[in-house]
Motif scaffolding. Structure first.
Motif, short mmCIF file in Angstrom:
data_model
loop_
_atom_site.label_atom_id
_atom_site.label_comp_id
_atom_site.label_asym_id
_atom_site.label_seq_id
_atom_site.Cartn_x
_atom_site.Cartn_y
_atom_site.Cartn_z
N GLU A 1 -79.45 57.89 -2.46
CA GLU A 1 -79.97 58.00 -1.25
C GLU A 1 -79.37 57.18 -0.49
N LYS B 1 -76.41 57.38 2.65
CA LYS B 1 -75.93 57.00 4.09
C LYS B 1 -75.43 56.31 5.19
N ASP C 1 -71.81 57.18 4.51
CA ASP C 1 -71.14 58.49 5.46
C ASP C 1 -71.32 57.86 7.03
N MET C 2 -72.00 56.99 7.67
CA MET C 2 -72.34 56.38 8.25
C MET C 2 -70.57 55.50 8.50
N ASP D 1 -67.92 56.51 7.45
CA ASP D 1 -67.11 57.68 7.91
C ASP D 1 -66.80 58.21 8.70
N LEU D 2 -68.36 58.09 9.70
CA LEU D 2 -68.35 58.23 11.10
C LEU D 2 -67.69 58.03 11.64
N LYS E 1 -67.29 62.67 -2.06
CA LYS E 1 -69.31 62.77 -1.00
C LYS E 1 -69.21 63.10 -1.91
N GLU F 1 -80.35 67.88 -1.61
CA GLU F 1 -79.62 67.48 -2.56
C GLU F 1 -78.81 68.77 -2.41
N ARG G 1 -77.21 69.15 0.58
CA ARG G 1 -76.68 67.91 1.58
C ARG G 1 -75.07 68.31 0.96
N VAL H 1 -73.21 71.27 3.07
CA VAL H 1 -73.30 70.05 3.74
C VAL H 1 -71.51 70.09 4.21
N MET H 2 -71.34 69.38 2.90
CA MET H 2 -70.80 67.90 2.51
C MET H 2 -69.47 69.51 2.88
N ARG I 1 -69.05 71.96 3.15
CA ARG I 1 -68.47 73.29 4.45
C ARG I 1 -67.54 72.26 5.04
N TYR I 2 -68.04 70.79 5.01
CA TYR I 2 -66.81 69.76 6.27
C TYR I 2 -65.10 69.39 5.28
#
Lengths: 203, 452
Positions: B90, B94, B97-98, B100-101, B128, B151, B154, B157-158, B160-161
């Motif tokens: 976890e 995060k 993801d940060m 990556d963004l 991912k 999970e 989550r 969401v990934m 879909r992305y």
């Protein structure tokens, strides 16, 4: 393709790189909110923090304060027994400990209101273990009416948090929908329900 | 000014020369895993992360430490330290993801001038998707459906992305994710959500064990797709678990290790031949000119090493009987496929950097060669060579990746009488034996991650 660097360009670029690498290596210190109240302001993640909990509860409990069910409880002068059951986490974030805090805050608010008799959470946990069996003594939302009856409660307060979580190349946004309700155990009728919205994002 | 330049270059080089990149940081960990010593592997990672305990997170998770935490998560999972594995997954989820963004133009400039590893880490789609998929196992092992559902969401969401933004709709990781997420929702009593996930798993081969459970769910759920309805047939469904007094066990075995990235160094002429299609015409012209002048110039770039354990057959026993596992996903193949998509671009950027290095050197020499002083000209020549050397030293191939992923994952789902059972999972010489109590109508998940 021709590349042309002035003699000062390379050291400048390297210095910039080194400076960028060195940034963020500063000294860290512990701080408390009474000395620096601003530490509570920043959003640290897309999860739920103290500010979010306060806003969600403020919206819902202020509504409950003026709801007909509170008037009914007031008229019974504390004779109604109420249990508080865990709030369901139907989101994409691990916010169970925060939801536990929401539960305790709600319980405290009801105790302080003095209009109902609250059933102890420890007793509730024992009852959950009795209903679910010792092998898997975990709260099951499908059995709340059964828990309530065995506890001798007339009403229970519960809730649910759902979320819409979306991500793009450069942002992630989580929209929380926080529902709270009061259910009459005998009839399963919803006597009060209200919602609050919170949005968190990384961008 | 020249002296300042030389000093700056020397300072930068002294900081970065000898840095072997991510691959070197994880060498001790990989060696320990190779000899079947996962605890030592965690120790090596803790040392790199500058932490003392397995459950301690590093102070800084913003850089490449997130990848090391991800590596540690996989190894903790292989040691059945599921709470610690969850925590690591976890935290890394995060942080990655940060990263990556936060990917920005500065990183791209860094990659094209200094080094590929100068940019922030950008996790490929399979990584991912696997963070949440593997973390689901940690929760299911602990009978925590609530955590497993988080999970699963989550992952959705990934997913879909990855499908909508990265245009990858057929990533095989989704099959394993769908299998586990469907199970979490099925056992939570949410038939429609379970069917939605199972439908994704059924799009891939290797999930025959799902046939009967999906047929049974389709009778109570309203979610229908052609794939789900096609499973229906004349043969009768097995009795519901509550009625028969049975329970179910899901077995997951991950084995081997995906290929990790290794640094490579080849002469410019060879690079131009091997990756002719990926190099921009301008860079190719400059590089060809250099090659024609007989200058031996090297290009640094990462390549993919070999996977381990790809041909293993895992074994699984429930009590005295063997159970057939089905291959759910070949992660090593996903790694190779993804690598081949970006390999050309990476070599192209390496050649661009090489051209930049030479241009920087030529620039310094040109600025001094008109001087009447011979000494200045000599200093200019040395500074030119120094610049090229320092920039070459700074150019560390980007060998960052999640190295402790299993090469393959096999799964199955079996029905057993309620009660005590002895499970034995084996792969790559690693054995996990586990006694479990399956309640009537209940379930258990048992996994093995043999990361050798």
């Amino acid at each position: 393709m021709n590349f042309r660097f002035g003699t000062s360009a390379v050291p400048f670029a390297l210095s910039a790189l080194l400076a960028a690498g060195a940034a963020g290596c500063g000294h860290k210190e512990y701080v408390r909110d009474s000395h620096d109240p601003s530490i509570d302001n920043a959003a640290m993640s897309t999860g739920i923090d103290k500010d979010d909990i306060q806003r969600m509860l403020s919206e819902n409990l202020n509504n409950l304060r003026n709801a007909p069910i509170m008037d009914l409880w007031r008229s019974h002068k504390g004779a109604d027994t109420v249990a508080v059951f865990p709030f369901q986490n139907a989101t994409s974030e691990h916010i169970d400990s925060q939801l536990s805090a929401v539960l305790s805050e709600s319980e405290t608010w009801l105790v302080e209101s003095g209009v109902v008799t609250m059933i102890s959470r420890e007793r509730q946990n024992q009852m959950i273990a009795e209903v679910e069996g010792s092998q898997h003594p975990v709260f099951n939302p499908a059995h709340v009416a059964q828990y309530g009856r065995q506890l001798g409660a007339k009403y229970f307060v519960t809730g649910k948090v759902e979320a819409s979580d979306e991500r793009t190349d450069d942002a992630r946004r989580v929209q929380y929908f926080f529902f709270m309700q009061v259910i009459e155990i005998e009839t399963s009728a919803i006597r009060w329900q209200h919602k609050a919205y919170i949005t968190k994002a990384v961008r | 000014m020249l002296r300042t330049g030389c000093l700056a270059i020397a300072a930068a080089a002294s900081l970065l020369i000898g840095c072997g990149g991510h691959e070197a940081r994880t060498l001790k960990m990989r060696t320990a895993l190779d000899v079947g010593a996962p605890r030592e592997a965690i120790g090596a990672l803790n040392e790199e992360l500058d932490v003392k305990k397995d459950d301690e997170l590093p102070k800084d998770l913003e850089g490449d430490n997130a990848l090391l935490v991800l590596d540690r998560a996989s190894i903790q999972q292989s040691l059945a330290q599921f709470p610690a594995a969850s925590r690591d997954f976890e935290a890394a989820d995060k942080a990655i993801d940060m990263l990556d963004l936060a990917h920005n133009a500065g990183d791209t400039i860094g990659q094209y001038v200094f080094s590929d590893s100068a940019g922030r880490y950008k996790a490929p789609p399979y990584e991912k998707l696997l963070v949440n998929t593997l973390n689901m196992i940690n929760y299911l092992e602990r009978d925590d459906l609530n955590g497993a559902r988080v999970e699963a969401r989550r992952l959705a969401v990934m997913q879909r992305y990855v499908a909508e933004q990265l245009h990858e709709k057929d990533n095989a990781i989704l099959g394993l994710g769908g299998f586990l997420a469907g199970f979490a929702f099925e056992k939570s009593g949410d038939a429609d959500e379970a069917l939605r996930y199972y439908d994704e798993a059924l799009a891939f081969s290797g999930y025959r064990a799902l046939r009967d459970p999906v047929r049974a769910l389709a009778k109570v759920g309203s979610y229908k797709t052609p794939r789900i309805t096609s499973l229906d047939g004349p043969e009768p469904l097995p009795e519901p678990l509550e009625k028969s007094g049975d329970g179910e066990i899901v077995l997951v075995v991950g084995y081997g290790r995906v290929p990790h990235k290794i640094s490579n160094r080849i002469p410019i002429g060879l690079a131009l031949t091997l990756f002719a299609n990926d190099i921009s015409p301008n860079d190719a012209a400059t590089a060809n000119k250099l090659a024609a002048q007989g200058l031996v110039t090297w290009v640094n770039f990462p390549t993919l090493g070999k996977a381990q354990g790809a041909y293993e057959t895992p074994a699984c026993r429930v009590d005295a009987g063997y159970v057939q596992l089905e291959e759910a996903v070949d992660i090593a193949e996903q790694v190779r496929t993804e690598w081949h998509k970006v390999e050309g671009k990476i070599v192209a950027s390496a050649i661009s950097r090489m051209v930049v290095r030479l241009a920087a050197g030529v620039g310094i020499q040109a600025a001094t060669q008109n001087s009447k002083s011979g000494a200045v000209q000599v200093v200019g020549l040395l500074a030119s060579l120094g610049t090229q050397g320092a920039l070459a030293a700074l150019d560390t191939p980007d060998t960052r990746s999640w190295e402790t992923l299993p090469a393959r994952v096999a799964v199955t789902r079996v029905r057993v009488p309620a009660g005590r059972h002895q499970i034995r999972l084996e792969a790559r010489g690693v054995v996990r034996t586990q006694t479990i109590d399956v309640p009537k109508g209940g379930w258990k998940v048992v996994s093995l991650m043999a990361l050798r």
